[in-house]
Each structure stands twice: as C-alpha cells, then as structure tokens.
Write a protein that holds these residues in place. Structure first.
Motif, PDB file in Angstrom:
ATOM      1  N   LEU A 187       0.836  -1.068  -0.063  1.00 27.73           N
ATOM      2  CA  LEU A 187       0.058  -0.089  -0.005  1.00 27.73           C
ATOM      3  C   LEU A 187       0.900   1.430  -0.129  1.00 27.73           C
ATOM      4  CD1 LEU A 187      -2.753   1.633   0.250  1.00 27.73           C
ATOM      5  CD2 LEU A 187      -2.369   1.107   2.902  1.00 27.73           C
ATOM      6  N   LEU A 188       1.853   1.349   0.872  1.00 24.13           N
ATOM      7  CA  LEU A 188       2.782   2.449   1.022  1.00 24.13           C
ATOM      8  C   LEU A 188       3.284   2.735  -0.348  1.00 24.13           C
ATOM      9  CD1 LEU A 188       4.100   1.860   4.728  1.00 24.13           C
ATOM     10  CD2 LEU A 188       3.042   4.013   3.721  1.00 24.13           C
ATOM     11  N   LEU A 224      -5.408   9.773   7.511  1.00 32.23           N
ATOM     12  CA  LEU A 224      -5.235   8.742   8.879  1.00 32.23           C
ATOM     13  C   LEU A 224      -5.949   9.121  10.037  1.00 32.23           C
ATOM     14  CD1 LEU A 224      -1.129   9.712   8.659  1.00 32.23           C
ATOM     15  CD2 LEU A 224      -2.354   7.984   7.582  1.00 32.23           C
ATOM     16  N   GLN A 225      -6.529   8.035  10.461  1.00 32.34           N
ATOM     17  CA  GLN A 225      -7.420   8.293  11.770  1.00 32.34           C
ATOM     18  C   GLN A 225      -7.069   7.082  12.695  1.00 32.34           C
ATOM     19  OE1 GLN A 225     -10.599  10.383  11.808  1.00 32.34           O
ATOM     20  NE2 GLN A 225      -9.148  10.984  10.475  1.00 32.34           N
ATOM     21  N   PRO A 226      -7.018   7.614  14.190  1.00 32.92           N
ATOM     22  CA  PRO A 226      -6.617   6.837  15.090  1.00 32.92           C
ATOM     23  C   PRO A 226      -7.507   5.771  15.776  1.00 32.92           C
ATOM     24  CG  PRO A 226      -7.600   8.886  16.146  1.00 32.92           C
ATOM     25  CD  PRO A 226      -7.662   8.668  14.651  1.00 32.92           C
ATOM     26  N   GLY A 286       0.856  -2.382  13.779  1.00 34.93           N
ATOM     27  CA  GLY A 286       1.747  -1.943  14.855  1.00 34.93           C
ATOM     28  C   GLY A 286       1.106  -0.548  15.863  1.00 34.93           C
ATOM     29  N   GLU A 287      -0.017  -0.280  15.424  1.00 35.75           N
ATOM     30  CA  GLU A 287      -0.950   0.563  16.008  1.00 35.75           C
ATOM     31  C   GLU A 287      -0.706   0.781  17.537  1.00 35.75           C
ATOM     32  OE1 GLU A 287      -4.706   0.082  14.289  1.00 35.75           O
ATOM     33  OE2 GLU A 287      -5.349  -0.434  16.076  1.00 35.75           O
ATOM     34  N   PRO A 288      -0.510   1.855  18.208  1.00 29.88           N
ATOM     35  CA  PRO A 288      -0.583   3.190  17.759  1.00 29.88           C
ATOM     36  C   PRO A 288       0.594   3.935  17.114  1.00 29.88           C
ATOM     37  CG  PRO A 288      -0.215   3.129  20.225  1.00 29.88           C
ATOM     38  CD  PRO A 288      -0.461   1.749  19.603  1.00 29.88           C
ATOM     39  N   LYS A 289       1.543   2.990  16.966  1.00 32.26           N
ATOM     40  CA  LYS A 289       2.981   3.568  16.163  1.00 32.26           C
ATOM     41  C   LYS A 289       2.573   3.170  14.915  1.00 32.26           C
ATOM     42  CE  LYS A 289       6.309   3.599  19.919  1.00 32.26           C
ATOM     43  NZ  LYS A 289       6.724   2.386  20.636  1.00 32.26           N
ATOM     44  N   LEU A 290       2.853   4.356  14.114  1.00 29.26           N
ATOM     45  CA  LEU A 290       2.534   4.106  12.566  1.00 29.26           C
ATOM     46  C   LEU A 290       3.818   3.995  11.904  1.00 29.26           C
ATOM     47  CD1 LEU A 290      -0.237   5.168  13.281  1.00 29.26           C
ATOM     48  CD2 LEU A 290      -0.084   6.446  11.142  1.00 29.26           C
ATOM     49  N   ASN A 291       4.013   3.369  10.811  1.00 29.03           N
ATOM     50  CA  ASN A 291       5.207   3.203  10.100  1.00 29.03           C
ATOM     51  C   ASN A 291       5.338   4.690   9.386  1.00 29.03           C
ATOM     52  OD1 ASN A 291       6.653   3.334   7.624  1.00 29.03           O
ATOM     53  ND2 ASN A 291       6.261   1.089   7.075  1.00 29.03           N
ATOM     54  N   PRO A 292       6.447   5.402   9.845  1.00 34.14           N
ATOM     55  CA  PRO A 292       6.674   6.738   9.447  1.00 34.14           C
ATOM     56  C   PRO A 292       6.359   7.143   7.921  1.00 34.14           C
ATOM     57  CG  PRO A 292       8.662   5.555  10.119  1.00 34.14           C
ATOM     58  CD  PRO A 292       7.715   4.849  10.329  1.00 34.14           C
ATOM     59  N   ARG A 293       6.575   6.184   7.079  1.00 31.46           N
ATOM     60  CA  ARG A 293       6.331   6.490   5.678  1.00 31.46           C
ATOM     61  C   ARG A 293       4.853   7.134   5.277  1.00 31.46           C
ATOM     62  NH1 ARG A 293       7.447   1.213   2.739  1.00 31.46           N
ATOM     63  NH2 ARG A 293       7.187   2.284   0.547  1.00 31.46           N
TER      64      ARG A 293
END
Ligand code: 8YV
Length: 315
Positions: free
Chosen positions: A243-244, A278-280, A262-269
């Motif tokens: 997707l990225l 982007l929604q939490p 890996g939420e709440p940490k997102l792939n920084p890309r």
C-alpha cells in the motif's frame, strides 16, 4: 461471595471501570511495569480476561491463567485472541457485535467524503489565510454516482453499502458467496475484479489468517491511480508495504485508514504522504457506542459467572 478475579488487558473509561471494580476483582495488566512477573503472580487466580478488540489475549497470557474460563472482548473483532488455545481448553470468548456497526459504517463513509473532497486541506486553506491570499481551493473529486466496492458484506459492510446507496454510488461486493439480503448490489467474488471496477474500495472484512494481506499489490493496482482504499477493519487485511509503495508512486490514488500495523505507532512513511487520511482507530469511538460496548463486556462476564447463557458468544 468472593468476586471472580479478572485480568484487565487494557484501560476502560471510568463508566466501565467503576462497575467492573464493583463486581469483580480487576487486575490491571496494562499498568504493570513487568508484565511477565505480573502474570506469574496473578495468573493462578484469574478466571476471566477483559480485553479490547485490538489487544486481545495471546497464548502466553492464556497459558499463565490455568483457571481461565472466559474472555470478554470490548470490540467486534477478536482476531487478537488466540482462539485455538481457547478451544483447546474450553475457554468461552465473547465480543461486542451490532452495537458498533452503525458508527463504524458512518466513519468509513465520512472518511471517503472527507478524503475525496479534500476537506482536511480545505480546512487548512481557510485557517492559514490561503483562501484570502491565493483564492479558490484546488478542485477535488466527485463522490456521488461513482463505483464503490465493499470487500466483506457482513454487518458493517452491509451498513456501509446501505449508506453508499444514498449517495447514488454503484455498489458491488465480494464475500464468500452472494448474499440474499444484497440483491440490489452486484456480487463479484474475486477481490481483484472488484477493485478493477471500483473507484472506492471499502475493506470491511473480519480479520483472520485467511484474510491476511488479501488486499495486496494486485488488488491495489487494480484499484489504480484514481482509486481510493478505505480500511475500517484490521490492518492485517492489507499488505501495508504494498500500500505504501503504491501511494508513494501514485499507482494508487489515495487511502483513508483507521487501522495500522503496530498501532498506535505507525510506519513513518505514512506521515509524509499527502494522499492518505489517517485516523486513530476510532470508528467505534462515540460515547453512545462505547457505553453499549462496555455494558456488553460486563453483561457477558456477569452471565458467565452466574451460569447464564452468554449474550454475545464467539466460542
Ligand atoms: C476497538 C475494534 O475494540 O470493535 C473492534 O474490533 O477494533 C474497536 O471497536 C475499540 O477501539 C476499543 O478498543
């Protein structure tokens, strides 16, 4: 009567915590600094686990609780619960279906509208003075009348499709087979074929090993540079790297996502991409629904320990 001991995997709002503490002896796993030591200490007394959809209960947690009888999930998705371990030991599992369906569908449709019409950028355009300084906001993409695909026509997918019909979208769906309650909508078994004829593709599948990365490079490429992918299910249903890559190269037009690996940490890309909303992970996050979910978590635990039928059993 002694209160049953419950392992609490994640936090709950106060309106749930207070009645839980009154009825049960709650052990707050999420507050423990040393999780393994905490489990070793409290595990032998634990008869129930209260968890959240995205946190679940893993094999180590279940193994550390030899008296475990029931796992009550605050969420409709129970993919993070080790069901095999539960089945093997006759542990009951419950979830919170139905009460959250409409909120999750609402957020999915809202994400499509917000993203298509560029509303986040438009808000900035007003606030930062661009409107006055530069004039009209750049044109965006129409929603009504376009083609929507719904991947997974369960309770949530059905409510998404119903809402999309109100926008005069042409609706098709994929599932294990055609649904008799979806006669107005086209059934397309193959997700790639569904994506090919869709401008918007909603992922509303219950996550399992079978659906892992079902939205991969092929589906994404079929959706194409004008297409939008909306995910209100679980991150595992999508190959996030594919997707990225597609969002970065423009092979996919845009995405609107409420869930991430890996939420709440997102792939920084994700953070530097302009074409993604982007929604939490808050599709069920309204007062009304979260109160109903919390009540179901308690009702299931209470019923179990009273020897009554479980209101919403999974296992
Ligand atoms: C979460 C969800 O449970 O229903 C689900 O499966 O993922 C959500 O409703 C919610 O964020 C509470 O943790």
């Amino acid at each position: 009567m002694t209160k049953p001991h419950i392992l609490q995997v994640g936090p709950y709002p106060e309106w749930d915590q207070v009645p839980l503490d009154a009825a049960f002896h709650m052990h707050r796993y999420f507050e423990a600094a040393d999780k393994a030591a905490f489990l070793a200490e409290v595990g032998p007394q634990i008869r129930g686990i209260a968890t959240r959809g995205e946190l679940g209960a893993n094999a180590a947690m279940i193994a550390a609780c030899p008296q475990l009888e029931v796992i009550s999930v605050y969420g409709v998705g129970y993919d993070a619960v080790d069901l095999e371990a539960c089945r093997a030991r006759g542990i009951r599992v419950t979830n919170t279906p139905d009460v959250l369906t409409n909120d999750v569908a609402d957020l999915g449709v809202a994400m499509m509208l917000v993203q298509s019409r560029g509303m986040i950028g438009a808000e900035t355009w007003v606030r930062d003075g661009s409107w006055a300084a530069k004039g009209l906001y750049p044109l965006q993409r129409r929603v009504w009348g376009k083609r929507a695909g719904v991947l997974g026509l369960g309770r949530i997918g059905y409510e998404v499709a119903k809402r999309l019909a109100g926008f005069d979208l042409q609706i098709a769906y994929s599932d294990v087979g055609p649904k008799d309650y979806a006669r107005d909508w086209e059934f397309i078994a193959d997700p790639v074929a569904l994506a090919e004829r869709s401008d918007f593709l909603f992922v509303t599948l219950a996550a399992s090993a079978a659906t892992r990365h079902i939205v991969g490079a092929q589906v994404i490429d079929a959706l194409g540079p004008q297409g939008m992918l909306i995910n209100i299910s679980r991150a595992s249903n999508i190959d996030e790297n594919a997707l990225l890559d597609a969002l970065e190269s423009g092979r996919l037009g845009s995405a609107a996502l409420d869930v991430f690996e890996g939420e709440p940490k997102l792939n920084p890309r994700f953070l530097s991409l302009p074409n993604v909303l982007l929604q939490p992970h808050h599709a069920s996050g309204t007062y009304e629904t979260r109160q109903a979910m919390g009540k179901l978590v308690r009702d299931n635990l209470t019923a179990h320990f009273a020897g009554q039928p479980l209101p919403t059993p999974v296992l």
